[in-house]
Motif scaffolding. Structure first.
Motif, PDB file in Angstrom:
ATOM      1  N   HIS A 204       9.181 -34.662  -9.666  1.00 14.75           N
ATOM      2  CA  HIS A 204       8.751 -34.854  -8.123  1.00 14.75           C
ATOM      3  C   HIS A 204      10.043 -34.673  -7.246  1.00 14.75           C
ATOM      4  O   HIS A 204       9.826 -34.027  -5.926  1.00 14.75           O
ATOM      5  CB  HIS A 204       7.807 -35.953  -7.693  1.00 14.75           C
ATOM      6  CG  HIS A 204       7.347 -36.386  -6.422  1.00 14.75           C
ATOM      7  ND1 HIS A 204       6.511 -35.530  -5.993  1.00 14.75           N
ATOM      8  CD2 HIS A 204       7.933 -37.189  -5.555  1.00 14.75           C
ATOM      9  CE1 HIS A 204       6.273 -35.968  -4.623  1.00 14.75           C
ATOM     10  NE2 HIS A 204       6.953 -36.810  -4.215  1.00 14.75           N
ATOM     11  N   GLU A 205      10.905 -35.578  -7.409  1.00 13.49           N
ATOM     12  CA  GLU A 205      11.942 -35.556  -6.367  1.00 13.49           C
ATOM     13  C   GLU A 205      12.741 -34.319  -6.271  1.00 13.49           C
ATOM     14  O   GLU A 205      12.913 -33.863  -4.870  1.00 13.49           O
ATOM     15  CB  GLU A 205      12.944 -36.966  -6.735  1.00 13.49           C
ATOM     16  CG  GLU A 205      12.456 -37.997  -6.154  1.00 13.49           C
ATOM     17  CD  GLU A 205      13.150 -39.314  -6.740  1.00 13.49           C
ATOM     18  OE1 GLU A 205      14.344 -39.386  -7.107  1.00 13.49           O
ATOM     19  OE2 GLU A 205      12.408 -40.375  -6.913  1.00 13.49           O
TER      20      GLU A 205
ATOM     21  N   ILE B 207      10.161 -31.987  -4.247  1.00 10.10           N
ATOM     22  CA  ILE B 207      10.136 -32.062  -2.866  1.00 10.10           C
ATOM     23  C   ILE B 207      11.394 -31.631  -2.056  1.00 10.10           C
ATOM     24  O   ILE B 207      11.233 -31.074  -1.147  1.00 10.10           O
ATOM     25  CB  ILE B 207       9.915 -33.538  -2.897  1.00 10.10           C
ATOM     26  CG1 ILE B 207       8.257 -33.816  -2.954  1.00 10.10           C
ATOM     27  CG2 ILE B 207      10.140 -34.167  -1.232  1.00 10.10           C
ATOM     28  CD1 ILE B 207       7.357 -33.676  -2.034  1.00 10.10           C
TER      29      ILE B 207
ATOM     30  N   ARG C 131      11.613 -28.957   0.704  1.00  9.64           N
ATOM     31  CA  ARG C 131      11.886 -29.591   2.272  1.00  9.64           C
ATOM     32  C   ARG C 131      13.083 -28.579   2.659  1.00  9.64           C
ATOM     33  O   ARG C 131      13.193 -28.320   3.903  1.00  9.64           O
ATOM     34  CB  ARG C 131      12.535 -30.854   2.084  1.00  9.64           C
ATOM     35  CG  ARG C 131      11.281 -31.847   2.292  1.00  9.64           C
ATOM     36  CD  ARG C 131      11.970 -33.228   2.564  1.00  9.64           C
ATOM     37  NE  ARG C 131      10.665 -34.136   2.948  1.00  9.64           N
ATOM     38  CZ  ARG C 131      10.392 -35.363   2.007  1.00  9.64           C
ATOM     39  NH1 ARG C 131      11.443 -35.548   1.368  1.00  9.64           N
ATOM     40  NH2 ARG C 131       9.202 -35.943   2.228  1.00  9.64           N
TER      41      ARG C 131
ATOM     42  N   GLY D  35       1.721 -41.965  -3.383  1.00 15.84           N
ATOM     43  CA  GLY D  35       2.873 -41.725  -2.930  1.00 15.84           C
ATOM     44  C   GLY D  35       3.243 -40.319  -2.804  1.00 15.84           C
ATOM     45  O   GLY D  35       3.520 -39.562  -1.620  1.00 15.84           O
ATOM     46  N   GLU D  36       2.975 -39.563  -3.854  1.00 14.03           N
ATOM     47  CA  GLU D  36       3.040 -37.917  -4.066  1.00 14.03           C
ATOM     48  C   GLU D  36       2.099 -37.380  -3.266  1.00 14.03           C
ATOM     49  O   GLU D  36       2.497 -36.407  -2.584  1.00 14.03           O
ATOM     50  CB  GLU D  36       2.942 -37.846  -5.283  1.00 14.03           C
ATOM     51  CG  GLU D  36       4.073 -38.209  -6.523  1.00 14.03           C
ATOM     52  CD  GLU D  36       4.142 -37.780  -7.767  1.00 14.03           C
ATOM     53  OE1 GLU D  36       3.356 -36.724  -8.267  1.00 14.03           O
ATOM     54  OE2 GLU D  36       4.829 -38.474  -8.688  1.00 14.03           O
TER      55      GLU D  36
ATOM     56  N   GLU E 170       0.646 -38.262  -0.571  1.00 12.92           N
ATOM     57  CA  GLU E 170       1.055 -38.452   0.919  1.00 12.92           C
ATOM     58  C   GLU E 170       2.157 -37.365   1.291  1.00 12.92           C
ATOM     59  O   GLU E 170       2.137 -36.829   2.083  1.00 12.92           O
ATOM     60  CB  GLU E 170       1.491 -39.908   1.406  1.00 12.92           C
ATOM     61  CG  GLU E 170       1.224 -40.323   2.561  1.00 12.92           C
ATOM     62  CD  GLU E 170       1.199 -41.949   2.420  1.00 12.92           C
ATOM     63  OE1 GLU E 170       2.380 -42.564   2.701  1.00 12.92           O
ATOM     64  OE2 GLU E 170       0.303 -42.557   1.881  1.00 12.92           O
ATOM     65  N   GLN E 171       3.243 -37.500   0.241  1.00  8.31           N
ATOM     66  CA  GLN E 171       4.221 -36.536   0.709  1.00  8.31           C
ATOM     67  C   GLN E 171       3.824 -34.993   0.447  1.00  8.31           C
ATOM     68  O   GLN E 171       4.402 -34.297   1.417  1.00  8.31           O
ATOM     69  CB  GLN E 171       5.425 -36.771  -0.596  1.00  8.31           C
ATOM     70  CG  GLN E 171       6.171 -37.923  -0.222  1.00  8.31           C
ATOM     71  CD  GLN E 171       7.277 -38.255  -1.138  1.00  8.31           C
ATOM     72  OE1 GLN E 171       7.118 -38.104  -2.407  1.00  8.31           O
ATOM     73  NE2 GLN E 171       8.493 -38.280  -0.569  1.00  8.31           N
ATOM     74  N   TYR E 172       3.025 -34.732  -0.211  1.00 10.34           N
ATOM     75  CA  TYR E 172       2.399 -33.261  -0.531  1.00 10.34           C
ATOM     76  C   TYR E 172       1.763 -32.927   1.002  1.00 10.34           C
ATOM     77  O   TYR E 172       1.999 -31.915   1.551  1.00 10.34           O
ATOM     78  CB  TYR E 172       1.840 -32.922  -1.654  1.00 10.34           C
ATOM     79  CG  TYR E 172       2.273 -33.062  -3.097  1.00 10.34           C
ATOM     80  CD1 TYR E 172       3.758 -32.918  -2.924  1.00 10.34           C
ATOM     81  CD2 TYR E 172       1.428 -32.966  -4.096  1.00 10.34           C
ATOM     82  CE1 TYR E 172       4.282 -32.876  -4.360  1.00 10.34           C
ATOM     83  CE2 TYR E 172       2.102 -32.933  -5.107  1.00 10.34           C
ATOM     84  CZ  TYR E 172       3.598 -32.907  -5.507  1.00 10.34           C
ATOM     85  OH  TYR E 172       4.140 -33.025  -6.744  1.00 10.34           O
TER      86      TYR E 172
ATOM     87  N   GLU F 250       1.901 -34.438   3.907  1.00  8.90           N
ATOM     88  CA  GLU F 250       2.949 -34.465   4.968  1.00  8.90           C
ATOM     89  C   GLU F 250       3.605 -33.185   4.973  1.00  8.90           C
ATOM     90  O   GLU F 250       4.016 -32.688   6.183  1.00  8.90           O
ATOM     91  CB  GLU F 250       3.920 -35.740   4.747  1.00  8.90           C
ATOM     92  CG  GLU F 250       4.667 -36.106   5.958  1.00  8.90           C
ATOM     93  CD  GLU F 250       5.743 -35.520   6.093  1.00  8.90           C
ATOM     94  OE1 GLU F 250       6.436 -35.164   7.248  1.00  8.90           O
ATOM     95  OE2 GLU F 250       6.755 -35.115   5.124  1.00  8.90           O
ATOM     96  N   LEU F 251       3.966 -32.628   3.920  1.00  8.00           N
ATOM     97  CA  LEU F 251       4.684 -31.237   3.644  1.00  8.00           C
ATOM     98  C   LEU F 251       3.956 -29.924   4.137  1.00  8.00           C
ATOM     99  O   LEU F 251       4.302 -28.928   4.239  1.00  8.00           O
ATOM    100  CB  LEU F 251       5.304 -31.142   2.451  1.00  8.00           C
ATOM    101  CG  LEU F 251       6.687 -31.529   2.053  1.00  8.00           C
ATOM    102  CD1 LEU F 251       7.006 -31.437   0.667  1.00  8.00           C
ATOM    103  CD2 LEU F 251       7.471 -30.661   2.885  1.00  8.00           C
TER     104      LEU F 251
END
Ligand code: ZN
Length: 266
Positions: free
Chosen positions: A135-136, A139, A143, A161-162, A164-166, A168-169
């Motif tokens: 994941h890190e 992302i 980014r 959490g993953e 949310e980040q997806y 958000e991207l």
């Protein structure tokens, strides 16, 4: 009611004997359009040919799966670019990172992923993305080129959490029959309700990931795109919406993201 399967491995050997029947059964079950996943240069070319033989019904992706990343060399990029320029290719991928198995070394995975982000953006195609246990880095790579791409995180199985980040991207979220597995997919029940209509997509990933709650189960244990409505019904239930609504908004989003013709030929 019409559904769209955005990820089916139709060029897989297990469909060799009855591929046309598999497509016909899916259509009879209400799966109006399907995107055949390419996982290396050969399967991408085969998926494109299959799509050309079923205009308006089948589409394809062109890319190299992280498992095969070490087979992608700079000298292959013109061929991949040529595939991505074909009209029936509606996404770049399957590409991404998979550190669960590390079938290709991480450095090769990162290189192949960056090349494919670049090529897909150059050709104006969204991405069909695979990520497992990475994941890190995944992302971070996305980014670094955020302005250049759109796409789907296929077979989402991550945590809140993953997700949310997806979101958000700007990524869309692909849900497979993993969702129907009460042993390992139950955490997704709450998460899938958080995905906006404008970001949710459905896929079987057939022949893999036969929905575990299917009854009766096919003796072959082979998944098929005709089971997509079964996944859709479970997703609709978890979201507290009607099956009709789920079919309508996931299909509308698939058509918008991948530029599929809006009506499949009857
Ligand atoms: Zn995948």
């Amino acid at each position: 009611m019409q559904w769209i399967d955005i990820g089916v491995n139709l060029t897989h050997d297990s469909f060799g004997p009855d591929r046309e029947a598999v497509i016909a059964r899916a259509r009879a079950a209400g799966v109006a359009q399907m995107i055949a996943t390419g996982t290396d240069l050969a399967s991408s070319a085969a998926a494109a040919a299959l799509a050309r033989a079923h205009p308006g019904v089948l589409f394809a992706t062109a890319g190299v799966h992280p498992h095969h990343a070490s087979q992608l060399h700079a000298s292959d990029l013109p061929a991949l670019r040529a595939l991505l320029q074909q009209p029936e290719i509606v996404a770049g991928g399957e590409c991404g990172l998979d550190y669960h198995r590390n079938y290709s070394p991480r450095a090769a995975q990162l290189q192949a992923f960056e090349w494919q982000l670049q090529l897909s953006a150059d050709c104006g195609k969204p991405l069909f993305l695979h990520q497992r246990a990475a994941h890190e880095d995944f992302i971070a790579v996305l980014r670094s080129q955020r302005h250049r791409w759109s796409g789907v995180a296929h077979c989402f199985t991550g945590d809140a959490g993953e997700l949310e980040q997806y979101l958000e991207l700007g990524l869309s979220i692909g849900i497979t029959g993993w969702f129907n597995d009460e042993r390992r997919g139950s955490h997704l029940t709450a998460l899938v309700a958080r995905v906006p209509e404008s970001r949710l997509l459905l896929e079987t990933d057939a022949p893999y990931l036969l929905p575990r709650d299917l009854a009766p189960k096919p003796a072959s244990r082979r998944n098929e795109p005709m089971y997509l409505p079964h996944i859709g019904a479970a997703v609709a239930r978890a979201r507290g919406e009607s099956v009709e609504s789920c079919a309508a908004h996931t299909s509308a989003h698939a058509r918008a993201l991948f530029g599929l013709e809006s009506q499949a030929p009857v």
